[in-house]
Motif scaffolding. Sequence first.
Motif, short mmCIF file in Angstrom:
data_model
loop_
_atom_site.label_atom_id
_atom_site.label_comp_id
_atom_site.label_asym_id
_atom_site.label_seq_id
_atom_site.Cartn_x
_atom_site.Cartn_y
_atom_site.Cartn_z
N ALA A 63 0.86 -1.18 0.00
CA ALA A 63 0.00 0.00 0.00
C ALA A 63 0.89 1.23 0.00
N ALA A 64 0.73 2.09 -0.99
CA ALA A 64 1.53 3.32 -1.06
C ALA A 64 0.99 4.30 -0.03
N ARG A 65 1.80 4.64 0.96
CA ARG A 65 1.35 5.47 2.08
C ARG A 65 1.87 6.90 2.00
N GLY A 66 2.53 7.24 0.90
CA GLY A 66 3.02 8.59 0.75
C GLY A 66 4.28 8.83 1.57
N ALA A 67 4.51 10.06 1.96
CA ALA A 67 5.70 10.41 2.73
C ALA A 67 5.64 9.79 4.13
N TRP A 68 6.80 9.29 4.59
CA TRP A 68 6.88 8.72 5.93
C TRP A 68 6.56 9.79 6.98
N ALA A 69 5.86 9.36 8.04
CA ALA A 69 5.52 10.29 9.13
C ALA A 69 5.60 9.56 10.45
N PRO A 70 5.98 10.23 11.55
CA PRO A 70 6.00 9.60 12.86
C PRO A 70 4.58 9.38 13.39
N ASN A 71 4.47 8.51 14.40
CA ASN A 71 3.19 8.22 15.07
C ASN A 71 2.14 7.72 14.09
N THR A 72 2.58 6.86 13.17
CA THR A 72 1.71 6.32 12.14
C THR A 72 1.85 4.80 12.12
N ALA A 73 0.73 4.08 12.02
CA ALA A 73 0.75 2.62 11.98
C ALA A 73 1.04 2.16 10.55
N TYR A 74 2.07 1.32 10.38
CA TYR A 74 2.42 0.79 9.08
C TYR A 74 2.34 -0.74 9.10
N ALA A 75 1.86 -1.31 8.01
CA ALA A 75 1.74 -2.76 7.87
C ALA A 75 2.84 -3.29 6.97
N VAL A 76 3.09 -4.59 7.05
CA VAL A 76 4.08 -5.22 6.20
C VAL A 76 3.73 -4.96 4.73
N ASN A 77 4.74 -4.59 3.94
CA ASN A 77 4.62 -4.30 2.50
C ASN A 77 4.10 -2.91 2.19
N ASP A 78 3.74 -2.11 3.21
CA ASP A 78 3.44 -0.71 2.93
C ASP A 78 4.69 -0.04 2.38
N THR A 79 4.50 0.91 1.47
CA THR A 79 5.64 1.66 0.95
C THR A 79 5.48 3.13 1.32
N VAL A 80 6.62 3.77 1.60
CA VAL A 80 6.64 5.19 1.92
C VAL A 80 7.80 5.83 1.15
N THR A 81 7.78 7.15 1.09
CA THR A 81 8.91 7.88 0.54
C THR A 81 9.57 8.66 1.66
N TYR A 82 10.91 8.72 1.59
CA TYR A 82 11.66 9.45 2.61
C TYR A 82 12.97 9.92 2.00
N ASN A 83 13.22 11.24 2.06
CA ASN A 83 14.45 11.82 1.50
C ASN A 83 14.67 11.42 0.05
N GLY A 84 13.57 11.37 -0.73
CA GLY A 84 13.69 11.10 -2.15
C GLY A 84 13.76 9.64 -2.53
N SER A 85 13.73 8.72 -1.54
CA SER A 85 13.79 7.29 -1.83
C SER A 85 12.51 6.60 -1.39
N THR A 86 12.27 5.42 -1.97
CA THR A 86 11.12 4.60 -1.61
C THR A 86 11.58 3.50 -0.65
N TYR A 87 10.78 3.24 0.39
CA TYR A 87 11.08 2.18 1.37
C TYR A 87 9.87 1.28 1.53
N THR A 88 10.13 -0.03 1.76
CA THR A 88 9.08 -1.02 1.98
C THR A 88 9.14 -1.51 3.42
N CYS A 89 7.97 -1.55 4.08
CA CYS A 89 7.89 -1.96 5.48
C CYS A 89 8.13 -3.47 5.61
N LEU A 90 9.04 -3.86 6.51
CA LEU A 90 9.37 -5.27 6.76
C LEU A 90 8.62 -5.83 7.95
N GLN A 91 8.30 -4.98 8.95
CA GLN A 91 7.59 -5.41 10.14
C GLN A 91 6.51 -4.38 10.49
N ALA A 92 5.33 -4.86 10.81
CA ALA A 92 4.27 -3.95 11.21
C ALA A 92 4.67 -3.22 12.49
#
Length: 336
Positions: free
Chosen positions: A33-62
Amino acid sequence: MTNKKFSFKALSLMLVFAFIVSTFYPALPADAAARGAWAPNTAYAVNDTVTYNGSTYTCLQAHTSLVGWEPSNVPALWQRGGGGTTPPTTPPATNGVTFYADINYGGTAVTLGVGNYTLSQLNAHGIPNDWMSSLRVPSGWTVEVYENDHFGGTKWTFTSDTSWVGNAANDKMSSVKIYTGSPSPGVTKPAEVPSHIWTYVMNADNAYGKGGDFALLLSAVIKKESSFGAGLPGSPSAGDGLMQVEPNTRSAYSSQFVSKFGRAYNHSSEQDQVYLGALILNDKIVRFGNIYNGLLHYNGGDNWYPGATDSYGRPILADQYANSVYATYKGYGGRN
């Protein structure tokens, strides 16, 4: 303490319910699930993707994010690069060099045309400091990536597509020069060109990655148009300043100026007068095939032809103008 017995009837109902769920509601795979820009105090699930400092990251652990748990800081929680079924980022459909945040042309992509880009100019195009892991380079183009701002530090040169720039250059780009062909050798300021004018024309030359030759041509135009600015008021209602661009032409190129330089044109700025003249002259050269033809139409307009006259019936002597400017340019050491 009272003992509670679990009834057989209740167990039977639970088994029936489990059978229905497993039969009619099979487990679905966890798509990214594309979650947009990474933000603190946010629940992320495995395989969610975020952007941070111009790069894309995939969540490994909820998990629920916290300040300090930025994706680049916690590799146990985030893996750099897209995952799951997220489609790859499509680069902008423009001609130029495309830089990618990740290896193998993955992650965020930004395409830049010919020119010299300092860190602030890269930022304006969406490229952060210390970025880039792969790039695509059109045939015949040259890219010089610099470790520091303003083209300082270690330089890495690329002339073809590169799926991985290597450990030394990875995430190190702070400024970049992009040329068509190989960079031209440096040029020397003509003796008659004032130092402040030379600064203006070299800044314009750098914006187009011409290696100094365009600065010689712009100097020749400024000499012809304004004698290097002697006694010009820079009125917005007449030919403007150093390169004498007229009001209708200024208006026609206003949006292109904003696109190229990231701000509106300021007619009272001598640097902007040169930037705008350079933008127009470069456009004419590209459209009409060479420097001489570009000069003809810079002076006479797009529809100029030998024998053309103005609205008063006076001949438009663009050929005389081009002859004069071109001779000065060649006298300065112009190479084209």
